[in-house]
Design a protein around this motif. Sequence first.
Motif, PDB file in Angstrom:
ATOM      1  N   SER A  33     -10.615  13.823  -0.300  1.00  0.00           N
ATOM      2  CA  SER A  33      -9.562  12.868  -0.654  1.00  0.00           C
ATOM      3  C   SER A  33      -8.870  13.323  -1.932  1.00  0.00           C
ATOM      4  O   SER A  33      -9.484  13.960  -2.782  1.00  0.00           O
ATOM      5  CB  SER A  33     -10.159  11.473  -0.853  1.00  0.00           C
ATOM      6  OG  SER A  33     -10.885  11.424  -2.072  1.00  0.00           O
ATOM      7  N   TYR A  69      -3.626   3.489  -4.638  1.00  0.00           N
ATOM      8  CA  TYR A  69      -3.182   2.756  -3.462  1.00  0.00           C
ATOM      9  C   TYR A  69      -1.889   3.385  -2.965  1.00  0.00           C
ATOM     10  O   TYR A  69      -1.060   3.766  -3.792  1.00  0.00           O
ATOM     11  CB  TYR A  69      -2.939   1.307  -3.895  1.00  0.00           C
ATOM     12  CG  TYR A  69      -2.189   0.402  -2.928  1.00  0.00           C
ATOM     13  CD1 TYR A  69      -2.877  -0.361  -2.005  1.00  0.00           C
ATOM     14  CD2 TYR A  69      -0.797   0.300  -2.973  1.00  0.00           C
ATOM     15  CE1 TYR A  69      -2.204  -1.216  -1.144  1.00  0.00           C
ATOM     16  CE2 TYR A  69      -0.117  -0.555  -2.105  1.00  0.00           C
ATOM     17  CZ  TYR A  69      -0.828  -1.307  -1.201  1.00  0.00           C
ATOM     18  OH  TYR A  69      -0.167  -2.141  -0.353  1.00  0.00           O
ATOM     19  N   TYR A  71      -3.089   5.502  -0.243  1.00  0.00           N
ATOM     20  CA  TYR A  71      -3.775   6.534   0.545  1.00  0.00           C
ATOM     21  C   TYR A  71      -4.633   7.502  -0.255  1.00  0.00           C
ATOM     22  O   TYR A  71      -5.186   8.449   0.298  1.00  0.00           O
ATOM     23  CB  TYR A  71      -2.736   7.353   1.335  1.00  0.00           C
ATOM     24  CG  TYR A  71      -1.855   6.531   2.240  1.00  0.00           C
ATOM     25  CD1 TYR A  71      -2.406   5.608   3.122  1.00  0.00           C
ATOM     26  CD2 TYR A  71      -0.468   6.679   2.226  1.00  0.00           C
ATOM     27  CE1 TYR A  71      -1.605   4.854   3.961  1.00  0.00           C
ATOM     28  CE2 TYR A  71       0.346   5.940   3.064  1.00  0.00           C
ATOM     29  CZ  TYR A  71      -0.223   5.023   3.924  1.00  0.00           C
ATOM     30  OH  TYR A  71       0.568   4.287   4.752  1.00  0.00           O
ATOM     31  N   LEU A  74      -8.279   8.568   1.005  1.00  0.00           N
ATOM     32  CA  LEU A  74      -8.553   8.892   2.410  1.00  0.00           C
ATOM     33  C   LEU A  74      -8.983  10.346   2.590  1.00  0.00           C
ATOM     34  O   LEU A  74      -8.388  11.248   2.010  1.00  0.00           O
ATOM     35  CB  LEU A  74      -7.317   8.617   3.272  1.00  0.00           C
ATOM     36  CG  LEU A  74      -6.708   7.223   3.148  1.00  0.00           C
ATOM     37  CD1 LEU A  74      -5.676   7.004   4.248  1.00  0.00           C
ATOM     38  CD2 LEU A  74      -7.784   6.142   3.197  1.00  0.00           C
ATOM     39  N   LYS A  78      -4.119   9.698   8.184  1.00  0.00           N
ATOM     40  CA  LYS A  78      -3.892   8.271   8.365  1.00  0.00           C
ATOM     41  C   LYS A  78      -4.042   7.837   9.819  1.00  0.00           C
ATOM     42  O   LYS A  78      -4.519   6.747  10.109  1.00  0.00           O
ATOM     43  CB  LYS A  78      -2.476   7.933   7.874  1.00  0.00           C
ATOM     44  CG  LYS A  78      -2.297   6.517   7.399  1.00  0.00           C
ATOM     45  CD  LYS A  78      -0.866   6.276   6.900  1.00  0.00           C
ATOM     46  CE  LYS A  78       0.097   6.012   8.032  1.00  0.00           C
ATOM     47  NZ  LYS A  78       1.465   5.638   7.554  1.00  0.00           N
ATOM     48  N   LEU A  84      -7.271  -1.927   8.570  1.00  0.00           N
ATOM     49  CA  LEU A  84      -6.966  -2.000   7.149  1.00  0.00           C
ATOM     50  C   LEU A  84      -7.265  -3.413   6.684  1.00  0.00           C
ATOM     51  O   LEU A  84      -6.891  -4.387   7.341  1.00  0.00           O
ATOM     52  CB  LEU A  84      -5.481  -1.685   6.974  1.00  0.00           C
ATOM     53  CG  LEU A  84      -4.831  -1.693   5.612  1.00  0.00           C
ATOM     54  CD1 LEU A  84      -3.558  -0.877   5.693  1.00  0.00           C
ATOM     55  CD2 LEU A  84      -4.484  -3.091   5.112  1.00  0.00           C
ATOM     56  N   LEU A  98      -9.402   1.198   4.206  1.00  0.00           N
ATOM     57  CA  LEU A  98      -9.067   1.621   5.571  1.00  0.00           C
ATOM     58  C   LEU A  98     -10.334   2.091   6.271  1.00  0.00           C
ATOM     59  O   LEU A  98     -11.209   2.686   5.640  1.00  0.00           O
ATOM     60  CB  LEU A  98      -8.021   2.733   5.549  1.00  0.00           C
ATOM     61  CG  LEU A  98      -6.576   2.275   5.261  1.00  0.00           C
ATOM     62  CD1 LEU A  98      -6.346   2.063   3.783  1.00  0.00           C
ATOM     63  CD2 LEU A  98      -5.570   3.282   5.817  1.00  0.00           C
ATOM     64  N   MET A 289     -13.233   6.590   4.028  1.00  0.00           N
ATOM     65  CA  MET A 289     -12.870   6.239   2.664  1.00  0.00           C
ATOM     66  C   MET A 289     -14.133   6.004   1.834  1.00  0.00           C
ATOM     67  O   MET A 289     -14.428   4.888   1.437  1.00  0.00           O
ATOM     68  CB  MET A 289     -12.012   4.968   2.708  1.00  0.00           C
ATOM     69  CG  MET A 289     -11.306   4.671   1.398  1.00  0.00           C
ATOM     70  SD  MET A 289     -10.118   3.312   1.609  1.00  0.00           S
ATOM     71  CE  MET A 289      -9.831   2.931  -0.136  1.00  0.00           C
TER      72      MET A 289
ATOM     73  N   PHE B 170       2.705   0.425   3.896  1.00  0.00           N
ATOM     74  CA  PHE B 170       2.013   1.214   4.913  1.00  0.00           C
ATOM     75  C   PHE B 170       2.961   1.778   5.966  1.00  0.00           C
ATOM     76  O   PHE B 170       2.538   2.210   7.020  1.00  0.00           O
ATOM     77  CB  PHE B 170       0.871   0.395   5.523  1.00  0.00           C
ATOM     78  CG  PHE B 170      -0.201   0.137   4.514  1.00  0.00           C
ATOM     79  CD1 PHE B 170      -1.130   1.122   4.224  1.00  0.00           C
ATOM     80  CD2 PHE B 170      -0.243  -1.042   3.791  1.00  0.00           C
ATOM     81  CE1 PHE B 170      -2.102   0.927   3.259  1.00  0.00           C
ATOM     82  CE2 PHE B 170      -1.204  -1.254   2.812  1.00  0.00           C
ATOM     83  CZ  PHE B 170      -2.138  -0.260   2.539  1.00  0.00           C
TER      84      PHE B 170
END
Lengths: 428, 428
Positions: A33, A69, A71, A74, A78, A84, A98, A289, B170
């Motif tokens: 990530s 925030y 992503y 992750l 996606k 979510l 997520l 995550m 998103f």
Amino acid sequence: MKFLHLEEQLSREEIKKLQLVRLKSAVARAKKSPFYAKKLKGIEPEDLKSIEDVKLLPFTTKEDLREHYPYGFLTVPKSEFVRLHASSGTTGSPTAILYTENDLNTWADLMARCLFMVGVRKEDVFQNMSGYGLFTGGLGIHYGAERLGCLTIPAGAGNSKRQIKLLKDFAVSVVHIIPSYALHLSTVFEGLGINPKDFNLRIFLIGAEPHTDETRRRIEEIYGVKAFNSYGLSEMNGPGVAFECEYQNGMHIWEDAFLAEIVDPVDLTTLPEGEVGELIMTTLAREGMPLIRYRTKDLTRFLPGECPCGRSHVRIDRITGRADDMIILKGVNIYPMQVEKVLMSMKEVGQNYLIELYKEGHLDQMRVKVEIKDEYFVEDMRVLKALQSKIAKNLREEILITPRVELVEHNSLPKSQGKAIRVIDLRN
Amino acid sequence: MKFLHLEEQLSREEIKKLQLVRLKSAVARAKKSPFYAKKLKGIEPEDLKSIEDVKLLPFTTKEDLREHYPYGFLTVPKSEFVRLHASSGTTGSPTAILYTENDLNTWADLMARCLFMVGVRKEDVFQNMSGYGLFTGGLGIHYGAERLGCLTIPAGAGNSKRQIKLLKDFAVSVVHIIPSYALHLSTVFEGLGINPKDFNLRIFLIGAEPHTDETRRRIEEIYGVKAFNSYGLSEMNGPGVAFECEYQNGMHIWEDAFLAEIVDPVDLTTLPEGEVGELIMTTLAREGMPLIRYRTKDLTRFLPGECPCGRSHVRIDRITGRADDMIILKGVNIYPMQVEKVLMSMKEVGQNYLIELYKEGHLDQMRVKVEIKDEYFVEDMRVLKALQSKIAKNLREEILITPRVELVEHNSLPKSQGKAIRVIDLRN
Ligand SMILES: [Zn+2]
Ligand SMILES: [Zn+2]
């Protein structure tokens, strides 16, 4: 069948071994990530020689989640995510968790395991009084109950009369309910002249807001059920992190899925077993995550000794509050839970109370509004005065200052259908 | 990949064959329930020689569901069910639909098939603005979207500013939304000075309340999306019964799972293809709680001809109203949809309207309150009078009586966050 999953039977040794393996792979995965690629630079999974080496890893905070925030945490594209959940708040920076399909599966398994542990079975009818939607309490427990095969009623929050009708019509045996709402709902039962003990209720799952053992005993007494405390937070999936077993002596954390630590909330050093501090959690089984050493801000302690249920997964004490909830008044630290503990142990006190902080000149003051049961709310002012003094005295013994106490009628304070608001700060 | 499931490619012949097989087993299964054991006495599956023989079977009504609530329709023990959805209503007799694990699976598959048909893919981000809980619109579509592998945001109903924040943060591409709420939400966008066309929106799933093609075109124009009409009812699982395909020329009913008929709502005889009547539905794939010839009370017709999408599953026209919704005024039958059709085709008309029925002396009267867009809400009374007359005249052409028309300001009528209330009856 005593255990739902094999993981529940692991010995302490086996748990520690499994945790080390999983912590290593959590670190390896986390580094995929953007956030942890930077944060964990220079740290490799093989640097972790024992589970105690978790201390080599940096902490992760809610602010980190906010800043990265939506992503930044992750580890896979996606498009691999199927769910979510997000914190509310239309202004300010929200946080979002997520989940991949595997993550939802793991979560449902953990949740089903919790339910099974407290005695819920496929044959049970389960009514979920938690709000659905973005809040994890709804869908989280829902998926667990369906996985276990319970007839699941997604009742959602509020609408007390309909809740009671469903409880009755479907002979509901298991209920998920916020403790303050359980107390409120009992007054609705009362108003309808119905005794919940005449229903088929057997097990209450409570949690989602800190509460005392006195509150639990009250709920058990009113409904004629066993009420089990639970712990979860959306950053660690949601519900299903820790749950009491049949012995109600603390909440087992599923250590095959989470690595828990207790640290001093100020200097962040590990505390000796048994001391109260901030709970730190690392996900060991989350794919999409992972979070490393997440600061929950929740205050609790590890409970010593073995549990007669046979599970060696460590137990935590009930949450005594959040590091953020602490009230500082006249230089004294007070947690709202301390006030609740005193009030809920007094037979004269009804199901609701409210703490107000206000200024008198330059001085901070605390006022506690307390609902009194009808049978104690008599016309004789002297009796009421005496009760008022008794409450103030009991509070003083616990919190070391004497608050102003106001006795109010049963059912007169604002009702809660979600998490109760117990403290109102009028000082600014 | 053009189709998600093989069943979508069946020819008419194959569909009819499959339906006969499944209808027979639906009857055999239904007879295991207390209600149908009695109701279908003397009728055996082998009495059904062709699918047209469905006419030999008796109808089932909402009143039957009410009278045999909660367990009269179950074909397997209660412990085999894992979900329950119930109509609201704290007083009166509710209805409840119970689902086995297989039923939830079938439902999620049907729903995923609908989503795939309108172009939703695993890579999409899907925001579900439907209320969760006992209402099937929430969990029903949720399970379908997760099955397809979309990143699913369980936003729930209401809280418009948060909805917009999630849409933006998103890069949401697919939204499930009630049409009246879509119109309301556009005014919130407007208030924030945000153009929804600047977002990543691509597909809207609308339904859950009758609406006109004019409303759909408006929604498409405002959001820059394709909006697909859908049909479902909790007695047939919930959403996922019928959906438009890319050609937006009527809603394909999944005939491998449902047998649909159109009958005269008064004498209940089958109507010739193309005539509007009451939709009758039989579950062909439901295990725990089959329903035979259920009277939906929804008015529609079968559309003739083949669909260019290649699916031969029959298409129904948009629901023109419910048999129950019909307004009888001065001896004339009026459906609220007729009023909406007229209003939504006029450029001056805003996003909301309200029909009020009232008494003037002994005479029934209809008043239509119409929100007018700001740019047409001018100070010149003559212009407004002319607009008023034009609306009244257009309405008269459609509904044959002249209602009183009141022009009101944009955003002044009560907002809906759930199903819109379009008719208020003040006559009693
Ligand atoms: Zn135990
Ligand atoms: Zn088509």
